[in-house]
Design a protein around this motif. Structure first.
Motif, mmCIF file in Angstrom:
data_model
loop_
_atom_site.group_PDB
_atom_site.id
_atom_site.type_symbol
_atom_site.label_atom_id
_atom_site.label_comp_id
_atom_site.label_asym_id
_atom_site.label_seq_id
_atom_site.Cartn_x
_atom_site.Cartn_y
_atom_site.Cartn_z
ATOM 1 N N MET A 1 0.853 -1.176 0.000
ATOM 2 C CA MET A 1 0.000 0.000 0.000
ATOM 3 C C MET A 1 0.897 1.236 0.000
ATOM 4 O O MET A 1 1.885 1.295 0.717
ATOM 5 C CB MET A 1 -0.908 -0.028 1.231
ATOM 6 N N ILE A 2 0.529 2.210 -0.770
ATOM 7 C CA ILE A 2 1.259 3.461 -0.823
ATOM 8 C C ILE A 2 1.025 4.213 0.482
ATOM 9 O O ILE A 2 -0.092 4.234 1.002
ATOM 10 C CB ILE A 2 0.780 4.308 -2.015
ATOM 11 N N GLN A 3 2.095 4.815 1.008
ATOM 12 C CA GLN A 3 1.934 5.569 2.240
ATOM 13 C C GLN A 3 0.935 6.692 2.023
ATOM 14 O O GLN A 3 0.998 7.404 1.028
ATOM 15 C CB GLN A 3 3.258 6.135 2.707
ATOM 16 N N GLN A 4 0.043 6.846 2.926
ATOM 17 C CA GLN A 4 -1.039 7.822 2.830
ATOM 18 C C GLN A 4 -0.996 8.694 4.071
ATOM 19 O O GLN A 4 -0.760 8.195 5.164
ATOM 20 C CB GLN A 4 -2.377 7.075 2.752
ATOM 21 N N TYR B 1 -3.292 10.615 6.512
ATOM 22 C CA TYR B 1 -4.702 10.624 6.864
ATOM 23 C C TYR B 1 -5.004 11.824 7.737
ATOM 24 O O TYR B 1 -4.145 12.274 8.497
ATOM 25 C CB TYR B 1 -5.073 9.343 7.632
ATOM 26 N N ASP C 1 -3.452 0.011 8.412
ATOM 27 C CA ASP C 1 -3.923 0.152 7.038
ATOM 28 C C ASP C 1 -4.276 -1.225 6.496
ATOM 29 O O ASP C 1 -3.605 -2.211 6.810
ATOM 30 C CB ASP C 1 -2.828 0.728 6.136
ATOM 31 N N GLN D 1 -6.598 -3.142 2.920
ATOM 32 C CA GLN D 1 -7.504 -3.003 1.782
ATOM 33 C C GLN D 1 -8.311 -4.278 1.653
ATOM 34 O O GLN D 1 -7.880 -5.355 2.061
ATOM 35 C CB GLN D 1 -6.750 -2.685 0.504
ATOM 36 N N PHE E 1 -9.781 1.047 0.700
ATOM 37 C CA PHE E 1 -8.581 1.232 1.502
ATOM 38 C C PHE E 1 -9.036 1.799 2.830
ATOM 39 O O PHE E 1 -9.734 2.820 2.867
ATOM 40 C CB PHE E 1 -7.600 2.192 0.818
ATOM 41 N N ASN F 1 -8.066 2.827 6.976
ATOM 42 C CA ASN F 1 -7.116 3.082 8.041
ATOM 43 C C ASN F 1 -7.916 3.149 9.323
ATOM 44 O O ASN F 1 -8.900 3.884 9.410
ATOM 45 C CB ASN F 1 -6.360 4.401 7.824
ATOM 46 N N ARG G 1 -11.504 4.807 2.179
ATOM 47 C CA ARG G 1 -11.453 5.291 0.795
ATOM 48 C C ARG G 1 -12.166 4.279 -0.090
ATOM 49 O O ARG G 1 -11.833 3.102 -0.110
ATOM 50 C CB ARG G 1 -10.006 5.471 0.342
ATOM 51 N N PRO H 1 -10.249 6.282 -5.750
ATOM 52 C CA PRO H 1 -9.075 7.161 -5.620
ATOM 53 C C PRO H 1 -9.423 8.610 -5.272
ATOM 54 O O PRO H 1 -8.583 9.333 -4.754
ATOM 55 C CB PRO H 1 -8.412 7.072 -6.998
ATOM 56 N N TYR I 1 -13.526 9.507 -0.219
ATOM 57 C CA TYR I 1 -13.339 8.807 1.048
ATOM 58 C C TYR I 1 -14.224 9.417 2.124
ATOM 59 O O TYR I 1 -14.757 10.513 1.971
ATOM 60 C CB TYR I 1 -11.880 8.809 1.492
#
Length: 148
Positions: free
Chosen positions: A1-4, A6, A20, A22, A46, A48, A129, A132, A135
């Motif tokens: 997972m790409i760092q997000q 929040y 995190d 999905q 996705f 968190n 989310r 894309p 969310y």
């Protein structure tokens, strides 16, 4: 997972855990104004989960990450959310599987689990989310629990 990054919520606790994950799930929104969302369709959600507390358990954990994954990912992944009839309903608008209500339901499931723990950590935020560009953030009302 790409760092997000929040959105975060202030809280008075020493420790904050973020998990995190999905999951792929389908749903439809049975409401009359749901438009295209009234048709069955799927998302790769996705999520968190933010949990906070002051005490660690005998293993040095606030909460074991794998327990949170079991509560959410293992329950919802590759499922039709509408078929989780103990959680969602096609007849009650307050229980349609919209992203908002799925986020709230995730909070309820997690907090129910946390309430059974001796240190009583708190779920302070769910970030969910759906696409894309869309969310929802769910936070419990003031006082620390849903419906307060």
């Amino acid at each position: 997972m790409i760092q997000q990054i929040y959105p975060s919520t202030p809280h008075p606790y020493q420790y904050e855990l973020n998990k995190d994950m999905q999951f792929a799930a389908a749903h439809y929104v049975p409401g009359p104004g749901a438009g295209h969302c009234g048709n069955m369709h799927g998302h790769t959600y996705f999520a968190n989960v933010t949990i906070a507390g002051n005490e660690l358990d005998e293993n040095g954990f606030l909460v074991n990450f794998s327990d949170i994954k079991k509560l959410i990912h293992d329950r919802f992944d590759h499922s039709l959310l509408n078929e989780h009839t103990a959680l969602f309903s096609d007849k009650d608008p307050d229980r349609y599987p919209t992203t908002e209500i799925v986020a709230r339901t995730m909070f309820e499931l997690i907090q129910e689990f946390l309430d059974r723990m001796p240190a009583k950590p708190r779920c302070v935020q769910i970030f969910l989310r759906e696409t894309p560009t869309s969310y929802v953030v769910f936070r419990p009302a003031a006082g620390g629990s849903y419906g307060s």
